[in-house]
Write an enzyme that holds these catalytic residues in place. Structure first.
Site, PDB file in Angstrom:
ATOM      1  N   ASP A 138       9.974  25.627  60.982  1.00  0.00           N
ATOM      2  CA  ASP A 138      10.239  26.900  60.298  1.00  0.00           C
ATOM      3  C   ASP A 138      11.312  26.733  59.226  1.00  0.00           C
ATOM      4  O   ASP A 138      12.062  27.661  58.954  1.00  0.00           O
ATOM      5  CB  ASP A 138      10.658  27.965  61.334  1.00  0.00           C
ATOM      6  CG  ASP A 138      11.869  27.541  62.149  1.00  0.00           C
ATOM      7  OD1 ASP A 138      12.289  26.380  62.036  1.00  0.00           O
ATOM      8  OD2 ASP A 138      12.406  28.394  62.884  1.00  0.00           O
ATOM      9  N   LYS A 161      25.760  27.349  68.429  1.00  0.00           N
ATOM     10  CA  LYS A 161      26.137  28.752  68.181  1.00  0.00           C
ATOM     11  C   LYS A 161      27.569  29.101  68.608  1.00  0.00           C
ATOM     12  O   LYS A 161      27.790  29.970  69.468  1.00  0.00           O
ATOM     13  CB  LYS A 161      25.134  29.690  68.864  1.00  0.00           C
ATOM     14  CG  LYS A 161      23.705  29.513  68.357  1.00  0.00           C
ATOM     15  CD  LYS A 161      22.769  30.568  68.857  1.00  0.00           C
ATOM     16  CE  LYS A 161      21.373  30.438  68.301  1.00  0.00           C
ATOM     17  NZ  LYS A 161      20.606  29.274  68.647  1.00  0.00           N
ATOM     18  N   ASP A 178      15.909  28.668  56.824  1.00  0.00           N
ATOM     19  CA  ASP A 178      15.011  28.708  57.985  1.00  0.00           C
ATOM     20  C   ASP A 178      14.443  30.117  58.139  1.00  0.00           C
ATOM     21  O   ASP A 178      15.048  31.093  57.721  1.00  0.00           O
ATOM     22  CB  ASP A 178      15.718  28.250  59.266  1.00  0.00           C
ATOM     23  CG  ASP A 178      16.641  29.303  59.833  1.00  0.00           C
ATOM     24  OD1 ASP A 178      17.225  30.063  59.049  1.00  0.00           O
ATOM     25  OD2 ASP A 178      16.787  29.364  61.061  1.00  0.00           O
TER      26      ASP A 178
HETATM   27  P1  GTP Z   1      12.714  32.807  68.068  1.00  0.00           P
HETATM   28  O1  GTP Z   1      11.943  33.177  69.300  1.00  0.00           O
HETATM   29  O2  GTP Z   1      12.799  33.926  67.095  1.00  0.00           O
HETATM   30  O3  GTP Z   1      14.057  32.199  68.369  1.00  0.00           O
HETATM   31  O4  GTP Z   1      11.893  31.689  67.264  1.00  0.00           O
HETATM   32  P2  GTP Z   1      11.304  30.284  67.797  1.00  0.00           P
HETATM   33  O5  GTP Z   1      10.477  30.492  68.997  1.00  0.00           O
HETATM   34  O6  GTP Z   1      10.585  29.656  66.629  1.00  0.00           O
HETATM   35  O7  GTP Z   1      12.576  29.452  68.190  1.00  0.00           O
HETATM   36  P3  GTP Z   1      13.479  28.545  67.265  1.00  0.00           P
HETATM   37  O8  GTP Z   1      13.686  29.212  65.942  1.00  0.00           O
HETATM   38  O9  GTP Z   1      14.685  28.169  68.025  1.00  0.00           O
HETATM   39  O10 GTP Z   1      12.571  27.255  67.123  1.00  0.00           O
HETATM   40  C1  GTP Z   1      12.871  26.169  66.287  1.00  0.00           C
HETATM   41  C2  GTP Z   1      11.596  25.359  66.126  1.00  0.00           C
HETATM   42  O11 GTP Z   1      11.180  24.867  67.401  1.00  0.00           O
HETATM   43  C3  GTP Z   1      10.434  26.166  65.585  1.00  0.00           C
HETATM   44  O12 GTP Z   1       9.696  25.341  64.702  1.00  0.00           O
HETATM   45  C4  GTP Z   1       9.622  26.506  66.813  1.00  0.00           C
HETATM   46  O13 GTP Z   1       8.230  26.638  66.538  1.00  0.00           O
HETATM   47  C5  GTP Z   1       9.870  25.302  67.697  1.00  0.00           C
HETATM   48  N1  GTP Z   1       9.815  25.607  69.127  1.00  0.00           N
HETATM   49  C6  GTP Z   1      10.605  26.486  69.816  1.00  0.00           C
HETATM   50  N2  GTP Z   1      10.275  26.480  71.132  1.00  0.00           N
HETATM   51  C7  GTP Z   1       9.262  25.582  71.269  1.00  0.00           C
HETATM   52  C8  GTP Z   1       8.473  25.137  72.382  1.00  0.00           C
HETATM   53  O14 GTP Z   1       8.662  25.550  73.532  1.00  0.00           O
HETATM   54  N3  GTP Z   1       7.512  24.189  72.133  1.00  0.00           N
HETATM   55  C9  GTP Z   1       7.284  23.695  70.876  1.00  0.00           C
HETATM   56  N4  GTP Z   1       6.313  22.797  70.726  1.00  0.00           N
HETATM   57  N5  GTP Z   1       7.987  24.106  69.801  1.00  0.00           N
HETATM   58  C10 GTP Z   1       8.972  25.039  69.994  1.00  0.00           C
END
Ligand code: GTP
Length: 382
Positions: A124, A175, A234
């Site tokens: 992202d 954080k 991001d």
């Molecule tokens: P929020 O729920 O809004 O925090 O967004 P998010 O689910 O995308 O979490 P975050 O922004 O912390 O994720 C950072 C990156 O890790 C993103 O590209 C997500 O798609 C990825 N990501 C987060 N959790 C997982 C997971 O459980 N599995 C995989 N494969 N990717 C994940």
């Protein structure tokens, strides 16, 4: 995408380097838009963010990308298939989400065919980082992980590092309170990891690489960082999404309207750059579009409507004399006439906003819901 390839890519450096993209998050902060699509499909200047990331990787000479998927994985598989921009794409599917660390261990078989370190990217993030630089720096040290670091004003919602003059990260705090942050250098969500990481991340468990692995590596003097400048944004929250869209429009549509095929724009429409308009869109007379507007494929904008600093997903219908400022309108949403939508409001896919309604201050409308009355305070219409 962002790079101007003035240098010759030393192929030996990237020949065997693979990239793992974390693509399985729920994107909860971007609901309701993420209720119906994974965050990596969010359009930034009318192209899914993942598409832009893949193009950038291929321009850096990467030839194999692994997507770690879970939530709405089928949408990603359907859209990106087995190859893109000349790169092979493999999928590592988690039956249960494994966080930001577990997917790395899960993809071990796809990533460890050679002895090379590999790239890991949050899916992202839009950035102009030169991936070759971080790979090069990683190879010069005995690091197990080298993180791309970016300086921000307020690091409190990111992972923050304390780094020494040799690029070694002494501590990694996720954080922190702003007054407790060891620096303003944040984890930019781009890492190079060594194969040794597979011995450290346990298999089959949900693991946060930021909270559980990086602090451990810092303690063992195996965590390094590379500061970079340029573009970094991001897609965390709605205003980040609008900011990312603005940044991209500045790059591709500042001097010339970014226009796809078969667009119909009335001669009396006023377009204020930067603006991107997708395939088959119709812009009627006396409309004011821009600055900083992306209008997706097949959108109709009817007479007298004004749109500014907003993202309109494909196939939305915006009726006459409506005003949209600083808002996001989902796919196939119907915005009727004389409507006003502003201030980070989000209208979910296929929702209907009736004539004369005003939505302001962060109102969120869930997919397919109908709003009949104005809402002037933060609220989620479910
Ligand atoms: P929020 O729920 O809004 O925090 O967004 P998010 O689910 O995308 O979490 P975050 O922004 O912390 O994720 C950072 C990156 O890790 C993103 O590209 C997500 O798609 C990825 N990501 C987060 N959790 C997982 C997971 O459980 N599995 C995989 N494969 N990717 C994940």
């Amino acid at each position: 995408m962002f790079i101007i390839t003035l240098y010759i890519i030393p192929i030996s450096l990237v020949k065997n380097v693979k990239a793992l993209i974390l693509a399985g998050g729920f994107g909860t902060r971007l609901r309701p838009l993420s209720c119906t699509r994974p965050k990596l499909m969010f359009p930034v200047a009318n192209k899914p963010i993942l598409d832009r990331i893949l193009k950038n990787l291929s321009e850096h000479g990467i030839t194999h990308v692994v997507l770690a998927v879970n939530y709405l994985a089928d949408i990603l598989i359907h859209n990106f298939g087995n190859s893109k921009y000349g790169m092979k794409i493999s999928y590592s599917y988690e039956k249960k989400p494994l966080g930001t660390g577990g997917p790395i261990k899960k993809a071990e078989d796809l990533l460890n065919k050679n002895d090379e370190p590999f790239l890991v990217l949050n899916g992202d993030i839009l950035t102009s980082i030169n991936y070759l630089d971080i790979i090069k720096i990683h190879k010069k040290t005995d690091a197990i992980a080298t993180l791309a670091l970016y300086e921000v004003e307020d690091p409190s919602r990111f992972g923050v590092v304390d780094i020494n003059g040799r690029g070694q990260i002494r501590s990694f705090v996720e954080k922190p309170k702003i007054e407790e942050a060891p620096s303003r250098l944040i984890n930019a969500g781009v890492y190079v990891l060594d194969q040794a990481i597979f011995d450290i991340i346990p298999a089959g468990k949900k693991i946060s690489i930021e909270r559980e692995i990086f602090p451990l590596l810092a303690m063992k003097d195996k965590l390094y960082g590379m500061k970079f400048e340029g573009i970094w944004v991001d897609l965390g929250k709605p205003n980040d999404f609008i900011r990312a869209n603005k940044l991209m429009l500045d790059l591709i549509a500042n001097e010339k309207l970014f226009l796809e095929k078969d667009v119909k724009i009335s001669k009396n429409a006023k377009i204020i750059l930067p603006v991107a308009i997708g395939k088959g869109a119709i812009i009627e007379e006396e409309t004011h579009i821009g600055p900083y507007v992306s209008i997706g494929e097949g959108v109709t904008v009817r007479k007298g409507t004004r749109i500014e600093n907003s993202i309109i997903f494909s196939k939305a219908w915006i009726d006459h004399f409506t005003s949209i400022r600083g808002a996001i309108i989902g796919e196939g949403a119907i915005i009727e006439g004389w409507v006003k939508i502003e201030d980070e409001c989000i209208v979910g896919d296929h929702a209907i906003i009736n004539n004369n309604v005003t939505l302001t201050k962060n109102v969120k409308v869930c997919p397919s819901k109908e709003v009949k009355k104005s809402i002037l305070e933060p609220e989620t219409v479910m």
